[in-house]
Design a protein around this motif. Sequence first.
Motif, PDB file in Angstrom:
ATOM      1  N   LEU A 100      73.543  22.147  25.775  1.00 11.92           N
ATOM      2  CA  LEU A 100      73.178  23.559  25.859  1.00 11.92           C
ATOM      3  C   LEU A 100      71.689  23.754  25.580  1.00 11.92           C
ATOM      4  O   LEU A 100      71.005  24.505  26.291  1.00 11.92           O
ATOM      5  CB  LEU A 100      74.008  24.379  24.870  1.00 11.92           C
ATOM      6  N   VAL A 101      71.187  23.073  24.555  1.00  9.28           N
ATOM      7  CA  VAL A 101      69.769  23.199  24.200  1.00  9.28           C
ATOM      8  C   VAL A 101      68.882  22.689  25.331  1.00  9.28           C
ATOM      9  O   VAL A 101      67.911  23.348  25.739  1.00  9.28           O
ATOM     10  CB  VAL A 101      69.469  22.448  22.887  1.00  9.28           C
ATOM     11  N   VAL A 102      69.209  21.499  25.857  1.00  9.42           N
ATOM     12  CA  VAL A 102      68.397  20.928  26.937  1.00  9.42           C
ATOM     13  C   VAL A 102      68.465  21.800  28.191  1.00  9.42           C
ATOM     14  O   VAL A 102      67.455  22.057  28.846  1.00  9.42           O
ATOM     15  CB  VAL A 102      68.865  19.483  27.258  1.00  9.42           C
ATOM     16  N   ILE A 117      77.507  16.849  21.433  1.00 13.01           N
ATOM     17  CA  ILE A 117      77.218  16.707  22.859  1.00 13.01           C
ATOM     18  C   ILE A 117      77.047  18.081  23.508  1.00 13.01           C
ATOM     19  O   ILE A 117      76.081  18.323  24.250  1.00 13.01           O
ATOM     20  CB  ILE A 117      78.335  15.923  23.560  1.00 13.01           C
ATOM     21  N   TYR A 118      77.981  18.988  23.220  1.00 12.31           N
ATOM     22  CA  TYR A 118      77.881  20.336  23.778  1.00 12.31           C
ATOM     23  C   TYR A 118      76.603  21.028  23.313  1.00 12.31           C
ATOM     24  O   TYR A 118      75.895  21.669  24.113  1.00 12.31           O
ATOM     25  CB  TYR A 118      79.099  21.170  23.384  1.00 12.31           C
ATOM     26  N   GLY A 119      76.301  20.899  22.023  1.00 14.80           N
ATOM     27  CA  GLY A 119      75.094  21.538  21.499  1.00 14.80           C
ATOM     28  C   GLY A 119      73.832  20.984  22.124  1.00 14.80           C
ATOM     29  O   GLY A 119      72.929  21.737  22.510  1.00 14.80           O
ATOM     30  N   ILE A 168      74.876  27.543  31.779  1.00 16.19           N
ATOM     31  CA  ILE A 168      76.013  27.184  32.640  1.00 16.19           C
ATOM     32  C   ILE A 168      75.989  25.693  32.958  1.00 16.19           C
ATOM     33  O   ILE A 168      77.009  25.003  32.879  1.00 16.19           O
ATOM     34  CB  ILE A 168      75.998  28.014  33.931  1.00 16.19           C
ATOM     35  N   SER A 169      74.805  25.187  33.298  1.00 10.84           N
ATOM     36  CA  SER A 169      74.673  23.765  33.636  1.00 10.84           C
ATOM     37  C   SER A 169      75.023  22.887  32.441  1.00 10.84           C
ATOM     38  O   SER A 169      75.702  21.864  32.587  1.00 10.84           O
ATOM     39  CB  SER A 169      73.240  23.466  34.100  1.00 10.84           C
ATOM     40  N   GLY A 170      74.565  23.270  31.251  1.00  5.92           N
ATOM     41  CA  GLY A 170      74.853  22.489  30.054  1.00  5.92           C
ATOM     42  C   GLY A 170      76.333  22.446  29.723  1.00  5.92           C
ATOM     43  O   GLY A 170      76.877  21.391  29.397  1.00  5.92           O
TER      44      GLY A 170
END
Length: 303
Positions: A275-277, A270-272, A231-233
Motif C-alpha cells: 500500500l505504501v509503495v 506485505i499489505y502495508g 488499488i494496485s497495492g
Amino acid sequence: MSLHSIGYLFREGIKSLLKNRTMCIASIGVLISCLLMTGIAGLLSLNLSVTMESIEGNNTLTVMLRQDVPSLTAVRIGEEIRQIDNVAECTFVPKDSALEGIMADVDGGTDLFEEFAGDENPLPDSYKISLSDLSLYDETISAITAIDGVDSISDYRAVANKLSSLDRLVRYCSIGIVIILAVVSLFIIANTVKVTIFSRRVEINIMKSVGATNGFVRVPFIVEGIIIGIISGLVSATVLYFAYDQAVEVVYGLAPWLTIVNIRPYVWLIYGGYLVVGMLFGLLGGTISIGKYLKKQGENAII
C-alpha cells in the motif's frame, strides 16, 4: 483549508478517476505488474538464501557406493571411512532402506516406485556421515573419494554455490525488470492524470483566476494518483499472498524436505508495504503531471 473544501477536492479526484476509466485500468495493470515482479523476486531470493544457509550449515554427507560393490566390501569401506579423523558418525544405509525412504517422502511414491523394489532397485548402498569440523571439509571429501568402491558424495557446497549464482541472476534480472516497469508505471500514471488535466483545463484556469493556490489545484490530481496506487497495492498483495500459498503447497508435495519461508505471519506487513509503495508511485505520478502543467502554463494556461 476547510473540511468542506477538502471533501470537495477528494470527490473531484474520485470523479476524475471514474471518468478516465480506460487510462486508470492501464495504470493499475502496469503498476500491479511492477509490484508483483518485485514481490516474486524478493520471495524467490529469500527462499534461495534460506536454502543456502540450511545447506551450508549441514555437516551431514551421503557417500554413495558403486552398484557392483558386494556386502563384505561395503562393510570394509565403512570401516575405512570411520578411521578418517574428521568423521564423527558413519551409518550404513542399505539401498532397500533408501528406496523405502523415497517412497515415504514422495506423495504417491509407494505406487510410483513399487516396480523398483527388490533386485530392480537402482539405488546404491550408501553411508550417512557427519563431520566434526567443517573447516576440514575439502580434505575429508578427498580422503573419502580415494577409498576404492566409493562412487560419489553428495557435495552440498557445490549445490550451495549453484544456488548462490542463481540468486544473483534472479536479483540482477529482477532489478532490471522492476526499474523498467517502474518507469512505465510512472509514465502511464502521469499520462492518466494528464488526460484529466486536459479535460478540466478551463476549470483549472477559472480557479486560478479567482485566486486558487497551486496546492488547491493539485489535490484532486494527487488524490487520483494515490487511489490508483492503493488499488494496485491491494490487488498485488492479495494475488502474491494466495499465489505463493498455493505454490508452497505444490512444492511441499513434490519436495517435502525443502526449507520454504512461510509468509503467513507477515501478511499484514506485505499489505502495508504494498500500500505504501503503491501510494508513493501514485503520488509521484500525479505530482509530476500537475507540476509540469502549472509550471509550463502558469495562471493563464489554456491547453
